[in-house]
Design a protein around this motif. Structure first.
Motif, PDB file in Angstrom:
ATOM      1  N   LEU A  29      -0.349  -8.409  -3.390  1.00 61.41           N
ATOM      2  CA  LEU A  29       0.852  -8.178  -2.688  1.00 61.41           C
ATOM      3  C   LEU A  29       1.839  -6.637  -3.526  1.00 61.41           C
ATOM      4  O   LEU A  29       3.155  -6.298  -2.472  1.00 61.41           O
ATOM      5  N   PHE A  31       0.391  -3.591  -3.069  1.00 62.92           N
ATOM      6  CA  PHE A  31      -0.184  -3.284  -2.081  1.00 62.92           C
ATOM      7  C   PHE A  31       0.575  -2.579  -1.025  1.00 62.92           C
ATOM      8  O   PHE A  31       1.759  -3.309  -1.374  1.00 62.92           O
ATOM      9  N   THR A  32       0.675  -1.190  -0.591  1.00 59.97           N
ATOM     10  CA  THR A  32       2.011  -0.922  -0.207  1.00 59.97           C
ATOM     11  C   THR A  32       1.625  -0.838   1.423  1.00 59.97           C
ATOM     12  O   THR A  32      -0.341  -0.377   1.893  1.00 59.97           O
ATOM     13  N   SER A  33       1.845  -1.391   2.750  1.00 62.09           N
ATOM     14  CA  SER A  33       1.599  -1.349   3.937  1.00 62.09           C
ATOM     15  C   SER A  33       1.311   0.343   4.163  1.00 62.09           C
ATOM     16  O   SER A  33       2.195   1.225   3.634  1.00 62.09           O
ATOM     17  N   THR A  34      -0.035   1.073   4.470  1.00 60.60           N
ATOM     18  CA  THR A  34      -0.264   1.859   5.139  1.00 60.60           C
ATOM     19  C   THR A  34       0.329   2.502   6.940  1.00 60.60           C
ATOM     20  O   THR A  34       0.353   4.026   6.850  1.00 60.60           O
ATOM     21  N   ASN A  35       0.569   1.283   7.465  1.00 65.33           N
ATOM     22  CA  ASN A  35       1.316   1.631   8.355  1.00 65.33           C
ATOM     23  C   ASN A  35       2.770   0.896   8.551  1.00 65.33           C
ATOM     24  O   ASN A  35       2.957   0.072   9.362  1.00 65.33           O
ATOM     25  N   PRO A  36       3.813   1.702   7.972  1.00 63.92           N
ATOM     26  CA  PRO A  36       4.770   0.883   8.048  1.00 63.92           C
ATOM     27  C   PRO A  36       5.929   0.536   9.446  1.00 63.92           C
ATOM     28  O   PRO A  36       6.021   1.448  10.273  1.00 63.92           O
ATOM     29  N   PRO A  37       6.691  -0.116   9.547  1.00 64.68           N
ATOM     30  CA  PRO A  37       7.333  -0.446  10.686  1.00 64.68           C
ATOM     31  C   PRO A  37       8.296   0.257  11.302  1.00 64.68           C
ATOM     32  O   PRO A  37       8.861   0.705   9.677  1.00 64.68           O
TER      33      PRO A  37
END
Length: 55
Positions: A29, A31-37
């Motif tokens: 949890l 980790f940051t999203s590599t492709n944020p919306p």
């Protein structure tokens, strides 16, 4: 029937769930999203009618 004996398997299940909830899940949890919306509006494509040759 030895598979009905919960003594070894219950302990293994508890250790597995504790490992998952206390060690693996917080690491996943974090980790940051590599492709944020994005908040961009979706493009609307104009549909052109098909010209049928027999009409």
């Amino acid at each position: 029937m030895p598979q009905l004996n919960p003594n070894p398997w219950f302990f293994i299940m508890i250790i597995t769930w504790l490992t998952f909830t206390l060690v693996i899940q917080p690491k996943l949890l974090s980790f940051t999203s590599t492709n944020p919306p994005h908040s961009k509006k979706p493009k609307t494509l104009k549909a052109t009618p098909w010209t049928w040759p027999w009409t």
